[in-house]
Design an enzyme around this catalytic site. Structure first.
Site: not given
Length: 279
Positions: A82, A160
């Site tokens: 990204e 996470r």
């Protein structure tokens, strides 16, 4: 084939905001804060790339994304590299990307468990127009007070590592396994293509350009769909208004008029620039 305006999907997040960005209506009184706006094809197709706006009021989790092979081994279509273009930043707003020193898997796990990973990250102070490319495997976090556009491989897959004591699930086994916990070295430096076009990143997964072009011309695909994200200015695309707050996807030759003040992100799958994209 005419350009298609993509549909918006508002994603509520506890770290989001009520006031968003030019072109977007604010959150209604009493509504949950919006953290992300996604732009998806109206026919529901699984496109290779995805454009999002992010609006942050709190720190996001320290996290990581897998690469293609790692994601496909878990049944996902692709991994997630990204990039972020900063549209607005409050004073002292930061993004964490990369670790201060190389960390082993055991060190990364221990730091994630005791929270010291927050201090092990490099927190960069950011401002409007800054750009970061985060390849799959890069450990990162986005801080509060930011409005940004994220362009990414199209997959909803985040591991996470640490989330500041929240009750959201962590993914330590998967996250540590795919992490490349090392100091961040920018893989791409924005560079001019022409006087009014900048190459932000020419990566194996996507190419991102930023344009300030004006005038009327034809957007030409070389077989790769093109995502268009106007950040400022006004224009027309295939006879329809072309304004900030929308994202369009073009599969073929597209008539495009760009007015004064144009600030436009142009995205397509990589690698390799499309040399005849505009004219």
């Amino acid at each position: 084939m005419p350009a298609v305006r993509l549909e918006t999907k508002r994603v509520e997040k506890p770290w989001g905001r009520e006031t968003l960005w030019a072109g977007f209506d604010p959150v209604p009184a009493g509504g949950a804060p919006v953290g992300e706006i996604w732009f998806q094809h109206p026919d529901g197709r699984d496109t290779d790339l995805l454009v999002k706006y992010l609006f942050t009021s709190q720190k996001l989790s320290i996290q990581v994304h897998p690469d293609d092979a790692q994601a496909q081994a878990r049944g996902y279509p692709r991994g997630k590299s990204e990039a972020w273009v900063i549209l607005a930043a409050e004073p002292d707003a930061t993004i964490a990307i990369g670790t201060k020193e190389p960390m082993t898997a055991d060190e990364l796990r221990a730091a994630s468990l005791d929270g010291s990973i927050d201090d092990d990250m490099v927190w960069h102070k950011v401002k409007k127009d800054d750009f970061y490319y985060s390849a799959a495997g890069t450990v990162h976090a986005i801080g509060p007070g930011l409005t940004l556009v994220e362009v990414q491989q199209n997959v909803d897959l985040t591991y996470r590592l640490y989330d500041y004591g929240s009750d959201r699930e962590l993914h330590l086994d998967d996250g540590v396994a795919v992490s490349d916990a090392v100091p961040y070295v920018p893989p791409y430096t924005p560079a001019p293509i022409t006087d009014d076009r900048i190459m932000m990143a020419d990566s194996p997964k996507f190419v991102l350009e930023r344009w300030s072009c004006t005038g009327e011309g034809t957007l030409r695909s070389d077989g790769r769909p093109i995502w268009l994200t106007p950040l400022a200015g006004e224009g027309m695309i295939d006879g329809e208004p072309f304004l900030a707050g929308g994202v369009w996807m073009a599969d073929g030759d597209t008539k495009l008029t760009l007015g004064a003040g144009t600030d436009l992100l142009v995205l397509y799958t990589g690698p390799g620039a499309n040399p005849t994209i505009w004219g």
